[in-house]
Write an enzyme that holds these catalytic residues in place. Structure first.
Site, mmCIF file in Angstrom:
data_model
loop_
_atom_site.group_PDB
_atom_site.id
_atom_site.type_symbol
_atom_site.label_atom_id
_atom_site.label_comp_id
_atom_site.label_asym_id
_atom_site.label_seq_id
_atom_site.Cartn_x
_atom_site.Cartn_y
_atom_site.Cartn_z
ATOM 1 N N HIS A 17 0.846 -1.201 0.000
ATOM 2 C CA HIS A 17 0.000 0.000 0.000
ATOM 3 C C HIS A 17 0.878 1.246 0.000
ATOM 4 O O HIS A 17 2.111 1.146 -0.067
ATOM 5 C CB HIS A 17 -1.012 -0.025 1.154
ATOM 6 C CG HIS A 17 -0.412 -0.057 2.530
ATOM 7 N ND1 HIS A 17 0.306 0.978 3.053
ATOM 8 C CD2 HIS A 17 -0.432 -1.014 3.490
ATOM 9 C CE1 HIS A 17 0.697 0.686 4.275
ATOM 10 N NE2 HIS A 17 0.273 -0.542 4.565
ATOM 11 N N HIS A 20 4.050 1.445 2.275
ATOM 12 C CA HIS A 20 5.233 0.731 1.767
ATOM 13 C C HIS A 20 5.824 1.502 0.591
ATOM 14 O O HIS A 20 7.048 1.618 0.448
ATOM 15 C CB HIS A 20 4.864 -0.672 1.265
ATOM 16 C CG HIS A 20 4.154 -1.514 2.280
ATOM 17 N ND1 HIS A 20 2.879 -1.992 2.090
ATOM 18 C CD2 HIS A 20 4.536 -1.953 3.502
ATOM 19 C CE1 HIS A 20 2.516 -2.698 3.141
ATOM 20 N NE2 HIS A 20 3.498 -2.694 4.011
ATOM 21 N N CYS A 125 2.361 -9.585 20.835
ATOM 22 C CA CYS A 125 1.450 -9.023 19.821
ATOM 23 C C CYS A 125 1.804 -9.654 18.480
ATOM 24 O O CYS A 125 2.930 -9.472 17.988
ATOM 25 C CB CYS A 125 1.603 -7.506 19.747
ATOM 26 S SG CYS A 125 0.714 -6.814 18.334
ATOM 27 N N CYS A 128 2.780 -7.079 15.710
ATOM 28 C CA CYS A 128 4.162 -6.577 15.776
ATOM 29 C C CYS A 128 5.164 -7.718 15.679
ATOM 30 O O CYS A 128 6.354 -7.468 15.494
ATOM 31 C CB CYS A 128 4.424 -5.856 17.093
ATOM 32 S SG CYS A 128 3.480 -4.369 17.347
ATOM 33 N N CYS A 142 -2.124 -3.018 22.140
ATOM 34 C CA CYS A 142 -0.973 -2.581 21.353
ATOM 35 C C CYS A 142 -1.339 -1.257 20.676
ATOM 36 O O CYS A 142 -2.381 -1.174 20.015
ATOM 37 C CB CYS A 142 -0.648 -3.643 20.299
ATOM 38 S SG CYS A 142 0.390 -2.985 18.982
ATOM 39 N N HIS A 145 -1.693 -1.851 16.741
ATOM 40 C CA HIS A 145 -2.684 -2.772 16.173
ATOM 41 C C HIS A 145 -4.012 -2.771 16.917
ATOM 42 O O HIS A 145 -4.968 -3.420 16.486
ATOM 43 C CB HIS A 145 -2.093 -4.184 16.108
ATOM 44 C CG HIS A 145 -0.895 -4.247 15.210
ATOM 45 N ND1 HIS A 145 0.385 -4.093 15.674
ATOM 46 C CD2 HIS A 145 -0.802 -4.356 13.869
ATOM 47 C CE1 HIS A 145 1.227 -4.133 14.658
ATOM 48 N NE2 HIS A 145 0.537 -4.278 13.552
ATOM 49 N N LYS A 294 -3.489 5.703 11.274
ATOM 50 C CA LYS A 294 -2.397 5.164 10.470
ATOM 51 C C LYS A 294 -2.956 4.284 9.357
ATOM 52 O O LYS A 294 -3.827 3.447 9.599
ATOM 53 C CB LYS A 294 -1.470 4.321 11.357
ATOM 54 C CG LYS A 294 -0.293 3.755 10.593
ATOM 55 C CD LYS A 294 0.463 2.712 11.413
ATOM 56 C CE LYS A 294 1.535 2.070 10.554
ATOM 57 N NZ LYS A 294 2.062 0.828 11.093
ATOM 58 N N LYS A 297 -2.698 -2.254 6.835
ATOM 59 C CA LYS A 297 -3.469 -3.382 6.316
ATOM 60 C C LYS A 297 -4.399 -3.945 7.384
ATOM 61 O O LYS A 297 -5.491 -4.381 7.099
ATOM 62 C CB LYS A 297 -2.535 -4.457 5.780
ATOM 63 C CG LYS A 297 -1.517 -4.936 6.780
ATOM 64 C CD LYS A 297 -0.301 -5.516 6.112
ATOM 65 C CE LYS A 297 0.864 -5.503 7.095
ATOM 66 N NZ LYS A 297 2.145 -5.600 6.467
HETATM 67 O O1 ME8 Z 1 7.482 -4.300 9.792
HETATM 68 N N1 ME8 Z 1 2.990 5.143 6.783
HETATM 69 O O2 ME8 Z 1 7.007 -5.091 7.681
HETATM 70 P P1 ME8 Z 1 5.685 -4.273 7.306
HETATM 71 C C1 ME8 Z 1 4.284 5.113 6.444
HETATM 72 N N2 ME8 Z 1 8.697 -7.065 8.015
HETATM 73 N N3 ME8 Z 1 4.980 3.972 6.226
HETATM 74 C C2 ME8 Z 1 4.330 2.814 6.364
HETATM 75 C C3 ME8 Z 1 2.966 2.769 6.730
HETATM 76 C C4 ME8 Z 1 2.289 4.019 6.942
HETATM 77 N N4 ME8 Z 1 1.000 4.109 7.249
HETATM 78 N N5 ME8 Z 1 2.592 1.478 6.769
HETATM 79 C C5 ME8 Z 1 3.688 0.732 6.438
HETATM 80 C C6 ME8 Z 1 7.689 -5.053 8.860
HETATM 81 N N6 ME8 Z 1 4.739 1.536 6.192
HETATM 82 C C7 ME8 Z 1 8.865 -6.006 8.925
HETATM 83 C C8 ME8 Z 1 10.138 -5.233 8.619
HETATM 84 S S1 ME8 Z 1 12.791 -5.095 8.252
HETATM 85 C C9 ME8 Z 1 14.093 -6.020 8.672
HETATM 86 C C10 ME8 Z 1 11.392 -6.054 8.707
HETATM 87 C C11 ME8 Z 1 6.084 1.100 5.759
HETATM 88 O O3 ME8 Z 1 5.158 -4.896 6.075
HETATM 89 C C12 ME8 Z 1 7.160 1.640 6.685
HETATM 90 O O4 ME8 Z 1 8.389 1.573 6.033
HETATM 91 O O5 ME8 Z 1 4.778 -4.141 8.467
HETATM 92 C C13 ME8 Z 1 7.126 0.635 7.815
HETATM 93 O O6 ME8 Z 1 8.266 0.694 8.649
HETATM 94 C C14 ME8 Z 1 7.028 -0.638 7.027
HETATM 95 O O7 ME8 Z 1 6.171 -0.305 5.906
HETATM 96 C C15 ME8 Z 1 6.456 -1.809 7.803
HETATM 97 O O8 ME8 Z 1 6.259 -2.855 6.891
#
Ligand code: ME8
Length: 649
Positions: A17, A20, A125, A128, A142, A145, A294, A297
């Site tokens: 989304h 990301h 959680c 997380c 949390c 979430h 925020k 997903k």
């Molecule tokens: O945490 N606003 O993956 P994830 C801004 N797999 N950025 C956002 C966002 C939002 N509303 N939502 C998501 C993970 N992001 C782990 C990471 S790394 C070794 C492992 C972006 O799929 C932002 O970069 O939950 C956030 O830190 C990341 O997606 C979390 O992605």
């Protein structure tokens, strides 16, 4: 120099989304910028494919975890080219070499005595994928979430994170740029001011099998964060690849604040245990919110990048993301804000400058860039370009992309004014002033060339077009080499232009209204519910174009005094960013001294009027509340400090 920039590897429990996309656009923009400066760059993104979340998601879809992760990982991989994002490496934690490296690191850390076996009870959680401390919970849930964590008691392996706590504190204090913006560094230091608990790094196979088996105990799989963070090493060939050390020395990670703790605490302590130098920088940004929540997903309020691109175009979205969010702070997403940026900044400011300049070159000098005459007499654009180039590079290097773009737009706006002041259409009619015409047109063409160079990292596709229109190849050093051509006067006279289509056609607001109909329907419903007395219809409707003519700005009140012989008016001196006087009818509602330093919203382009003999240059906005037959005025302001003069979107 070398740059190694990474994004988080995203969980494959849902499709990509805008959140990301934002992080990945940032990393792509930075990697393109560093390439412009001559760096060798490696940009890595990828997917995080083990753990509870993924196993649960696969289960829901009734397929094996492997089938599931292959499918969703592919969605991430294929989304990035749509946004003109070009990673050099797309890593998956199910890649064989990653799995092997994680196991060898675990063994190394275990052999060193930094991993031990113990019993643990904690609040877990799943969202997380980590245990939360009591302190982190908000009303028992949390904060990210909004779910109550599960209490879990089990025997597990633990990593001696606490052993490296002091080393980490010392490193953060000795390297002020290790974690930026500063607020996040402070957050981490505050967390580290309490004793650090050791980190549970295993899950029993009785509970979870979808993970990397521990090399020293096959009844356990690796905790997903211990596995995932190592991607930053495996992606550059740790430990044996020749290129590894060169990249690792300069590693920079980009993340959002949701995963600050794993990156600023788990990861550095793991690296210290491995005996490697710490990564160079951690850049932390805020959240994209929708209606103050925020975008996520799990909440379901997500905006899909592919839909945005189809509606608004790739470069408008890249520009919007980087311009609208102040890196480090949260930002609000709305379709209206995208359209406003597109129509105002891209179509009006940049698009018009480009089309007016190239049209004049075609008309007045047969589409050939003329040689400037008496250059020294006219350095207004050259001087500004010099300062913009400095600010641009400083702010791009420190991830303040909105400021880099503000600086570039100063040059655009000055160039648009330059056309109006110099009236090339009048110069062309006067044979004695043809030299002057050539200087003016050269300066404008050179400004376009510099803009093409500076906007490359943000809007690569548009810059290919802009270069073509200027008669330059997309890979010409004039528009791709900031180190050698990032200065004034490099465009050669005699360069022949080529015809191109408009860069950013104005957005048809009707079309946009259709596509966002659903959103506005929802909003309208909410509005109605909030205020039952709200009128069903609004009289005196104006079009979006009409509204856009109203210049709203943030202004700081720097002086306030009563107006003599008036009990209604106050004389305000504001910075917006220039100083101006506004006479406002708020005397009965505010004491002058209470107003100092307040950031208010003003209408900046009202025709000045005289009130009680004082010229008022604008109007301050306030909410008008009717109470018990009386009117109360409450000044409209902004909820976070912003520079005076900021526009209102
Ligand atoms: O945490 N606003 O993956 P994830 C801004 N797999 N950025 C956002 C966002 C939002 N509303 N939502 C998501 C993970 N992001 C782990 C990471 S790394 C070794 C492992 C972006 O799929 C932002 O970069 O939950 C956030 O830190 C990341 O997606 C979390 O992605």
């Amino acid at each position: 120099m070398t740059t190694y920039i990474t994004t988080p590897i995203y969980y494959v429990n849902a499709q990509p989304h805008l959140g990301h996309a934002y992080t990945t656009i940032v990393a792509d923009t930075y990697s393109r910028f560093r390439r412009l400066t001559g760096d060798t760059v490696r940009f890595q993104t990828g997917t995080d494919e083990h753990g509870d979340k993924i196993a649960e998601a696969a289960d829901k879809e009734d397929c094996s975890p492997k089938e599931y992760v292959d499918r969703i990982s592919e969605m991430f991989r294929t989304t990035w080219p749509l946004l003109d994002i070009k990673p050099d490496n797309f890593i998956r934690t199910t890649d064989k070499d990653h799995v092997a490296t994680v196991q060898s690191i675990l063994q190394q850390v275990y052999d060193k005595g930094d991993i031990y076996f113990d019993k643990y009870t904690g609040l877990y959680c799943t969202g997380c994928e980590r245990f939360l401390t009591e302190k982190e919970l908000v009303e028992g849930t949390c904060p990210d979430h909004k779910t109550v964590p599960d209490e879990i008691a089990e025997e597990n392996y633990f990593f001696r994170m606490s052993r490296y706590q002091q080393d980490l504190i010392d490193h953060i204090n000795a390297n002020p740029d290790f974690i930026t913006p500063e607020r996040y560094k402070n957050e981490v230091l505050s967390f580290l001011s309490e004793p650090l608990e050791d980190l549970c790094i295993s899950r029993p196979t009785s509970r979870l099998t979808w993970g990397i088996p521990l090399p020293f105990d096959e009844k356990f799989v690796t905790y997903v964060w211990f596995d995932a963070l190592i991607n930053y090493l495996t992606g550059i060939g740790y430990p044996d690849d020749d290129q590894f050390a060169g990249y690792w020395d300069v590693a920079e990670h980009v993340i959002a604040k949701d995963i600050l703790k794993p990156h600023a605490i788990y990861w550095p302590t793991m690296i210290l245990s491995m005996g490697l130098p710490l990564y160079k920088k951690l850049h932390v940004h805020g959240y994209w919110n929708v209606d103050e929540t925020k975008m996520s997903k799990s909440i379901g309020n997500v905006i899909r990048p592919a839909e945005l691109i189809e509606e608004y175009g790739v470069d408008s979205i890249r520009y919007f993301c980087l311009r609208e969010m102040s890196f480090g702070l949260d930002a609000s997403f709305s379709f209206d804000a995208v359209v406003a940026r597109k129509n105002s900044d891209l179509a009006n400011d940049l698009g018009n400058l480009y089309s007016r300049t190239t049209a004049m070159l075609v008309k007045y000098t047969d589409g050939v860039v003329p040689a400037p005459v008496r250059v020294d007499d006219d350095t207004v654009l050259a001087d500004l370009a010099g300062t913009v180039l400095v600010t641009y590079q400083e702010t791009m290097n420190t991830f303040q992309f909105h400021r880099s773009l503000q600086a570039v737009w100063e040059l655009i706006s000055q160039a648009n004014k330059y056309i109006v002041t110099n009236e090339p259409w009048a110069l062309v009619k006067d044979t004695e002033r043809i030299g002057r015409l050539h200087t003016v047109l050269y300066n404008l063409a050179e400004t376009l060339r510099l803009l093409t160079l500076l906007l490359q990292p943000v809007m690569p596709g548009t810059c290919v077009k802009m270069a073509k229109g200027l008669g330059l190849a997309a890979n010409s050093p004039l528009v791709t080499d900031l180190a050698n051509n990032g200065c004034w006067g490099m465009l050669a006279a005699g360069t022949g232009l080529q015809k191109i289509d408009a860069l950013f056609p104005r957005m048809d607001t009707k079309k946009k209204q259709q596509s966002v109909k659903q959103e506005s329907k929802k909003k309208n419903k909410e509005k109605k519910n909030r205020n039952k007395q709200a009128p069903e219809t609004i009289e005196g409707v104006i079009s979006f174009d009409q509204f856009q003519k109203v210049q709203l700005r943030v202004a700081e009140i720097i002086a306030a005094e009563p107006v003599k012989k008036s009990d209604r008016l106050l004389k305000l001196t504001v910075k917006a960013p220039e100083e101006r006087v506004i006479v406002a009818g708020i005397a009965g509602h505010y004491q002058p001294e209470d107003l100092l330093g307040m950031l208010v919203l003003i209408v900046a382009n009202l025709k000045p009027v005289k009130l009680m003999g004082i010229e008022s240059q604008g109007m301050v906005l306030a909410a008008k509340v009717e109470e018990n037959g009386k009117t109360r005025l409450v000044l409209s302001t902004v909820c976070a400090p912003v520079p005076p003069g900021s526009g209102v979107a």
